[in-house]
Design a protein around this motif. Structure first.
Motif: not given
Ligand code: NAP
Length: 258
Positions: A193-195, A199-200, A203, A206-207, A210, A220-221, A223
Motif C-alpha cells: 500500500v503506497i500513498a 489510494t487517497s 486513506k 488503510y490508516d 496499516i 507505515r504507508w 512511499r
C-alpha cells in the motif's frame, strides 16, 4: 557510455513519478508518459531535472495501439536507444463492490490499461531492443512491471484489479523466459500500500489497517520513492543474474505470520 534512457508509463504522478525521480538521480534520461495531466507530467520532469537527469513528457493512453506506437517511436527518436521500460501506468477498479455484482465495463477497462497495454508495449519495445547492441554488462535492455500485492491477495470487492495484476505477474515470467537469451532481463516489482492519488480515496480504511492493525510488519504507508529505489537498483544492474524475479516492496505484507 551513452546516457541511460528509460520510458516510464504513468510517470506524471504517484509511483511512476517516484521511479522517474530516482532514475533522474542516476543521471538518466526519462520519457515521462501521462494520459491526461500534462501539468503533473511537466512537474515530474522538473523534479527529474532537479535530481540530475533529463527527459521529456509524452502523452499517450497505454490501452490504445496507436498511442503505444507513438510513445515508443517518440522515445526512440529522442533517445536513440532505450535501456529500460517500466510498465507502471495503472488504474484502480471503477467501483468497489460485491463480486457478484461486478460489471463488465470495469473489467474491460482494467484489462485494457493494466494488462493489454503493458503486454503490447513490452512486445513493441522488445522488438526494438533486439536490434540494439549489448551494453558493457551484456544486456540489450530491461523491462520492469509494476504489479501489486493484489496479484495474490484476494480483495473480492475489486476482483477485476486482482485478476489483471495476477496476469501481469505471469506476463513478467513469460517475457523473462522469451527474452533471457537475447540479453533482456525482465522483473516484477510488487508494491504494497503506497500513498498516492490511487489510494487517497481509501486513506481512512488503510490508516486503520496499516497503523492500528499492522497488516504489514513495517507499520507505515509505502512511499513512491520506496518503489523508485527498487527500480533504480534494477537500472543500476544490481541483479544481472536474475530475471523473472519478484521484488516485494510492501513493508513485509507478504509474510505469513503466526
Ligand atoms: P496514480 O497515483 O493514480 O497515478 C497513475 C499514473 O498512471 C498517472 O501518471 C496517470 O496519468 C497514469 N495513467 C493512468 N491511466 C493511464 C493510461 N491509460 N495510459 C497512460 N498512463 C495512464 O497511481 P499509483 O498509485 O502511482 O499507481 C501506479 C502503479 O502502481 C499502478 O499500476 C498501480 O496499480 C500500482 N500499484 C499501486 C499501489 C498503491 O498503493 N498506490 C499499490 C500496488 C500497485 P495522468 O496523471 O495523466 O492521469
Amino acid at each position: 557510455m551513452a546516457t541511460f534512457s528509460a520510458l516510464v508509463t504513468g510517470a506524471s504522478r504517484g509511483i511512476g513519478r517516484g521511479i522517474a525521480v530516482e532514475l533522474g538521480q542516476l543521471g538518466a534520461r526519462v520519457a515521462i508518459n501521462y494520459v491526461r495531466d500534462a501539468t503533473a507530467a511537466a512537474e515530474a520532469l522538473t523534479l527529474v531535472r532537479a535530481a540530475g537527469g533529463d527527459g521529456f513528457i509524452v502523452q499517450g493512453d497505454v490501452a490504445l495501439a496507436p498511442d503505444r506506437e507513438r510513445l515508443v517511436a517518440e522515445t526512440f527518436n529522442r533517445f536513440g536507444r532505450l535501456d529500460l521500460l517500466v510498465n507502471n501506468a495503472g488504474i484502480a477498479t471503477m467501483v468497489r463492490g460485491d463480486l457478484l455484482e461486478a460489471g463488465e465495463e470495469s473489467l474491460d477497462r482494467q484489462f485494457a490499461v493494466n494488462l493489454k497495454g503493458p503486454f503490447f508495449l513490452s512486445q513493441l519495445v522488445a522488438k526494438r531492443l533486439l536490434a540494439q547492441v549489448r551494453d558493457a554488462g551484456g544486456l540489450r535492455g530491461r523491462i520492469v512491471n509494476i504489479t501489486s500485492i493484489s496479484a495474490y491477495a484476494a480483495s473480492s470487492n475489486r476482483g477485476d484489479y486482482c485478476m489483471v495484476k495476477a496476469g501481469l505477474a505471469m506476463m513478467t515470467k513469460l517475457f523473462a523466459v522469451r527474452l533471457a537469451e537475447d540479453g533482456i532481463n525482465v522483473y516484477e516489482v510488487r508494491p504494497g500500500v503506497i500513498a498516492t492519488d490511487m489510494t487517497s480515496p481509501v486513506k481512512e480504511k488503510y490508516d486503520k489497517l496499516i497503523l492500528e492493525q499492522g497488516i504489514a510488519p513495517i507499520r507505515r504507508w509505502g512511499r513512491p520513492e520506496d518503489v523508485g529505489r527498487a527500480v533504480r537498483a534494477i537500472a543500476e544492474d544490481r541483479f544481472p543474474f536474475s530475471t523473472g524475479a519478484v521484488f516485494d516492496v510492501d513493508g513485509g505484507f507478504h509474510l505469513h505470520r503466526l
